[in-house]
Design an enzyme around this catalytic site. Structure first.
Site, PDB file in Angstrom:
ATOM      1  N   THR A  26      10.263   4.328   0.699  1.00  0.00           N
ATOM      2  CA  THR A  26       9.921   3.687   2.344  1.00  0.00           C
ATOM      3  C   THR A  26      10.669   4.817   3.198  1.00  0.00           C
ATOM      4  OG1 THR A  26       9.389   1.530   1.709  1.00  0.00           O
ATOM      5  CG2 THR A  26      10.120   1.813   3.997  1.00  0.00           C
ATOM      6  N   GLN A 100       1.384   2.868  -4.209  1.00  0.00           N
ATOM      7  CA  GLN A 100       2.057   1.584  -4.510  1.00  0.00           C
ATOM      8  C   GLN A 100       1.485   0.536  -3.353  1.00  0.00           C
ATOM      9  OE1 GLN A 100       6.016   0.387  -3.498  1.00  0.00           O
ATOM     10  NE2 GLN A 100       6.337   0.034  -5.634  1.00  0.00           N
ATOM     11  N   HIS A 176       3.194  -3.387  -6.777  1.00  0.00           N
ATOM     12  CA  HIS A 176       4.469  -3.546  -6.294  1.00  0.00           C
ATOM     13  C   HIS A 176       4.771  -4.939  -6.534  1.00  0.00           C
ATOM     14  CE1 HIS A 176       8.485  -3.347  -4.908  1.00  0.00           C
ATOM     15  NE2 HIS A 176       8.219  -2.672  -3.619  1.00  0.00           N
ATOM     16  N   ASN A 179      11.274  -6.315  -6.172  1.00  0.00           N
ATOM     17  CA  ASN A 179      12.119  -6.295  -4.973  1.00  0.00           C
ATOM     18  C   ASN A 179      11.944  -7.457  -3.785  1.00  0.00           C
ATOM     19  OD1 ASN A 179      13.199  -4.006  -6.140  1.00  0.00           O
ATOM     20  ND2 ASN A 179      12.246  -2.643  -4.775  1.00  0.00           N
ATOM     21  N   TYR A 181       9.362  -9.074  -2.984  1.00  0.00           N
ATOM     22  CA  TYR A 181       8.357  -9.034  -1.723  1.00  0.00           C
ATOM     23  C   TYR A 181       7.264 -10.186  -2.583  1.00  0.00           C
ATOM     24  CZ  TYR A 181      10.543  -5.084   0.019  1.00  0.00           C
ATOM     25  OH  TYR A 181      11.266  -4.335   0.691  1.00  0.00           O
ATOM     26  N   ARG A 228       5.202  -2.149 -11.305  1.00  0.00           N
ATOM     27  CA  ARG A 228       6.591  -2.208 -10.947  1.00  0.00           C
ATOM     28  C   ARG A 228       7.294  -3.604 -10.856  1.00  0.00           C
ATOM     29  NH1 ARG A 228      10.799   0.222  -6.197  1.00  0.00           N
ATOM     30  NH2 ARG A 228      11.660   1.648  -7.849  1.00  0.00           N
ATOM     31  N   ASN A 236      16.311  -8.521  -1.355  1.00  0.00           N
ATOM     32  CA  ASN A 236      15.690  -9.243  -0.577  1.00  0.00           C
ATOM     33  C   ASN A 236      15.838 -10.798  -0.814  1.00  0.00           C
ATOM     34  OD1 ASN A 236      14.658  -7.333   1.358  1.00  0.00           O
ATOM     35  ND2 ASN A 236      13.298  -6.604  -0.332  1.00  0.00           N
ATOM     36  N   GLY A 314      14.575   8.173  -7.015  1.00  0.00           N
ATOM     37  CA  GLY A 314      14.276   7.964  -5.734  1.00  0.00           C
ATOM     38  C   GLY A 314      15.175   8.771  -4.579  1.00  0.00           C
ATOM     39  N   ARG A 315      16.338   8.382  -4.324  1.00  0.00           N
ATOM     40  CA  ARG A 315      17.176   8.996  -3.481  1.00  0.00           C
ATOM     41  C   ARG A 315      17.423  10.491  -3.769  1.00  0.00           C
ATOM     42  NH1 ARG A 315      21.992   4.469  -3.103  1.00  0.00           N
ATOM     43  NH2 ARG A 315      20.370   2.732  -2.262  1.00  0.00           N
TER      44      ARG A 315
END
Ligand code: 8OZ
Length: 358
Positions: A26, A100, A176, A179, A181, A228, A236, A314-315
């Site tokens: 994101t 995604q 997705h 996480n 959601y 995922r 979250n 990711g990062r």
């Protein structure tokens, strides 16, 4: 010497040139009003096309599915046209890209919702976490529990987004379901307090997920649909009392669907690699993508042993557009600037250097 990490692979029907995947990230640079991506996104994803596969940033399936400022959508004609420029650019570089599909559920704020309405969820209990809006970091709003009729509408929104993704030229989609959601708000018993056919038993809590899967599989061949999961993650504000018991029947049922891949957040999202994720991984018979805190050594080790087929970074992809090449050469990595992760323009987005004489 050849390493599986840098070898081609078939993730279902998606043929990838190497096993280094760009994880969904994101970055909050879409048009906040229209949810369209722009020229900056075209350049950002084009620069990262050396990944075997790109999973785009999470993209809302509907206006209601939005939970943060300036995230992109994949539901309007204008969003489809905007994403088409991204998929064309990645394909021109020989890359592969899936989008995604995301509905945030209760991880939202009234300021981000159509008509200033309450966000929706499996439950009317707030998550007790923060999101970011034009006002900065704010507490997520108290949600309203979806009715059974409204759940059917959300499932239809997933089908519409899946069709939109196809029109935009993606190689596939990733659902997705991680996480904290909306899909996890149904799956995990720390959030789902329903007493209807969508709550209680694991079968009931997974009903929404499998309705979503059936909807998107009505649009895409299964070999182009990934999923995922994050069974052990508290991200979250969510929990499950027995993740192995919850996810064992889910993974067994997903096995029968012939999906492109399972993308597993191994542990706490962006944190400790704890939890029995390898026990769940062993249940999975298809292509497996590991994610969470991988560096070169861990990726080589787990790809080499067959513990993973694909590794999502990711990062490291934020600051290293040519990450796959850097890993192959064991070259040094650029350090990213955290202050530009979320929001802003080209700075910290499309201005990271690639290796010389690649
Ligand atoms: C960081 C910031 C906002 C959203 C996720 C889509 O955790 C996200 C996300 C990550 O899956």
């Amino acid at each position: 010497m050849t390493e599986p990490l840098f070898d081609p692979f078939s993730a279902g029907d998606i043929e990838v040139a190497n096993r280094v995947v760009m994880a969904p990230l994101t970055r909050n640079r879409a048009d906040d009003r229209t949810g369209e991506v722009g020229d900056l996104h075209v350049e950002y994803y084009r620069q990262r096309a050396g990944a075997g596969l790109i999973v785009t940033e999470a993209s809302q399936i509907s206006p209601q599915g939005k939970g943060y400022i300036a995230t992109p959508g994949i539901h309007s004609d204008a969003q489809v046209a905007a994403w088409r420029k991204v998929t064309d650019a990645v394909h021109a570089e020989g890359g592969k890209i899936v989008i995604q599909l995301w509905h945030v559920g209760r991880i939202s704020h009234v300021d981000l919702q159509p008509g200033g309405a309450a966000p929706v969820s499996s439950t009317a209990q707030p998550a007790g976490v923060k999101t970011f809006t034009s006002e900065g970091f704010v507490e997520t709003s108290t949600p309203r529990a979806l009715t059974e009729a409204e759940i059917a509408d959300v499932v239809a929104d997933y089908a519409h987004a899946a069709r939109s993704a196809k029109e935009a030229g993606f190689d596939g989609i990733e659902v997705h379901a991680a996480n904290g959601y909306l899909i996890e708000q149904f799956l995990k018993d720390g959030a789902n307090d329903r007493s209807d056919s969508y709550g209680g038993s694991v079968e009931n809590r997974a009903r929404f997920l499998f309705e979503v899967m059936d909807a998107v599989l009505g649009v895409w061949e299964p070999g182009r649909v990934g999923i995922r999961l994050s069974p052990f993650s508290p991200a979250n504000g969510i929990s499950d009392s027995d993740p192995v018991a919850t996810y064992t029947p889910i993974i067994e049922r997903l096995n029968g669907m012939g999906l492109s891949y399972l993308h597993m957040v191994e542990g706490e999202t962006g944190g400790a690699r704890t939890g029995a994720f390898d026990d769940l991984r062993k249940l999975w018979t298809g292509a497996y993508m590991g994610n969470n805190g991988y560096d070169r050594d861990l990726a080589l080790e787990r790809a080499g042993s067959g513990a993973v087929d694909l590794v999502a970074f990711g990062r490291p992809f934020i600051a290293n557009p040519d990450l796959a090449e850097r890993l192959r050469r064991d070259a040094p990595l650029n350090e990213g600037d955290k202050s530009t992760w979320y929001g802003g323009g080209a700075e910290g987005y499309t201005d990271y250097p690639v290796l010389e004489n690649a």
